[in-house]
Design an enzyme around this catalytic site. Structure first.
Site, mmCIF file in Angstrom:
data_model
loop_
_atom_site.group_PDB
_atom_site.id
_atom_site.type_symbol
_atom_site.label_atom_id
_atom_site.label_comp_id
_atom_site.label_asym_id
_atom_site.label_seq_id
_atom_site.Cartn_x
_atom_site.Cartn_y
_atom_site.Cartn_z
ATOM 1 N N THR A 66 0.450 45.261 121.936
ATOM 2 C CA THR A 66 1.430 46.265 121.514
ATOM 3 C C THR A 66 1.349 47.506 122.381
ATOM 4 O O THR A 66 2.332 48.229 122.543
ATOM 5 C CB THR A 66 1.204 46.630 120.033
ATOM 6 O OG1 THR A 66 1.169 45.422 119.261
ATOM 7 C CG2 THR A 66 2.317 47.511 119.501
ATOM 8 N N TYR A 74 -9.303 36.468 122.242
ATOM 9 C CA TYR A 74 -7.940 36.326 121.731
ATOM 10 C C TYR A 74 -7.395 34.947 122.093
ATOM 11 O O TYR A 74 -7.173 34.645 123.266
ATOM 12 C CB TYR A 74 -7.074 37.428 122.336
ATOM 13 C CG TYR A 74 -5.730 37.663 121.666
ATOM 14 C CD1 TYR A 74 -5.292 36.894 120.591
ATOM 15 C CD2 TYR A 74 -4.905 38.681 122.112
ATOM 16 C CE1 TYR A 74 -4.074 37.123 119.983
ATOM 17 C CE2 TYR A 74 -3.683 38.935 121.515
ATOM 18 C CZ TYR A 74 -3.266 38.154 120.453
ATOM 19 O OH TYR A 74 -2.047 38.393 119.851
ATOM 20 N N LYS A 134 -9.724 36.171 117.614
ATOM 21 C CA LYS A 134 -8.412 36.581 117.102
ATOM 22 C C LYS A 134 -7.429 35.458 117.397
ATOM 23 O O LYS A 134 -7.294 35.041 118.547
ATOM 24 C CB LYS A 134 -7.961 37.883 117.766
ATOM 25 C CG LYS A 134 -6.589 38.372 117.282
ATOM 26 C CD LYS A 134 -6.159 39.627 118.013
ATOM 27 C CE LYS A 134 -4.772 40.066 117.538
ATOM 28 N NZ LYS A 134 -4.271 41.226 118.299
#
Length: 313
Positions: A56, A143, A168
């Protein structure tokens, strides 16, 4: 680094995990003052952690020196109240460089994002993340998404790796996640952390909680922290009726709006922050701004989300 281990600080979160957008000025250069304000507001609103310069936050669009400056500002703005985790990615050499920049800027941990472009076998992926973990003393969260997808056996090896504390998940394969959780729990350790990292993770968090995964990222927290906190509180207290009202009235329409354009997982969030009164600038290429009509729809949806909170009150 803060003295408390990152695993301990993230194990019982008081609120959503905050992934701030990166602020740019009118000419497209970094606006660190606005970024500092954005991070401070998020921490004050009740974020459990700050994940700076990640997806983000447009990690892909930042020069190394810009990345370092943003992480340093995030650490300063958090003032030790919550941990700051910084992104690290690209090929192994660059990921190591970003890891060391984050450590020098005072980050508490790393979110190791997928390697750039290449599709590697499990052996290569494991070597990549082990080298990133060995580069600093910072705890690493790996991730999983896109070209970095792991078998349960590989995640077990990651869990055995010094410095790697969690995974994640940005894939959304619940069968795979159940097998990963089971393999790590039975073969390695029980304190390994798992995160729901899907875009607008609230939409799937009820399903992830059934697997015992309570940590999740919240892009909505960037522009509507009260809504994100209300949903988090509903999950934590077992108030499923409130969770369903927010899912039906806000989150599902938001996900459907986000699906109207590529890159909206970032650009629509940035538009939301601007709608709430903080000018964080536009996204950098290759992302693009949302269509004007979609921004208007977002404004109406945010208004509806706050109306739902008033109805619950």
């Amino acid at each position: 680094m803060t003295p408390a281990p990152l695993t301990e600080r993230l194990s019982d979160p008081r609120g959503p995990l905050f992934f701030p957008v990166t602020a740019y000025g009118p000419g497209g250069s970094l606006d660190l003052d606005t970024y500092r304000t954005h991070v401070r507001r998020g921490v004050a609103a009740g974020a459990a952690a700050v994940f700076a310069c990640c997806g983000t936050g447009e990690f892909h669009a930042l020069l190394p020196e810009e990345f370092e400056a943003c992480v340093r500002v995030a650490v300063e703005a958090a003032e030790g109240r919550v941990p700051v985790v910084a992104g690290a990615g690209y090929g192994t050499a660059l990921a190591v460089r970003y890891a060391r920049l984050a450590a020098g800027a005072g980050a508490d941990g790393l979110l190791a994002m997928p390697p750039y472009l290449v599709v590697a076998d499990q052996e290569g992926l494991l070597r990549h993340y082990r080298e990133v973990a060995a580069a600093t003393d910072l705890p690493v969260i790996v991730y999983q998404r896109d070209n970095a997808l792991f078998t349960p056996a590989t995640v077990a090896e990651l869990a055995r790796t010094d410095g790697v504390i969690g995974l994640k998940d940005g894939l959304g394969d619940l069968d795979l996640m159940q097998r990963i959780v089971s393999a790590v729990r039975t073969e390695v350790r029980g304190d390994f952390l798992y995160f729901n990292g899907l875009p607008t993770a609230e939409q799937t968090q009820l399903a992830y909680r059934a697997l015992g995964i309570t940590l999740y990222s919240s892009a909505v927290f960037c522009f509507a922290p009260e809504i994100a906190l209300a949903f988090h509180r509903a999950l934590e207290t077992g108030d499923i009726a409130t969770a369903h009202r927010l899912l039906d009235g806000f989150y599902r329409p938001f996900v459907e709006l986000r699906a109207q354009g590529r890159g909206y997982a970032v650009s629509l969030v940035k538009a939301g922050v601007r709608l709430r009164g903080l000018d964080v600038g536009e996204v950098r290429p290759p992302l693009h701004e949302p269509a004007e009509e979609h921004v208007k729809q977002l404004a109406r949806l945010i208004e509806r989300g706050y109306e739902l909170l008033e109805e619950d009150a």
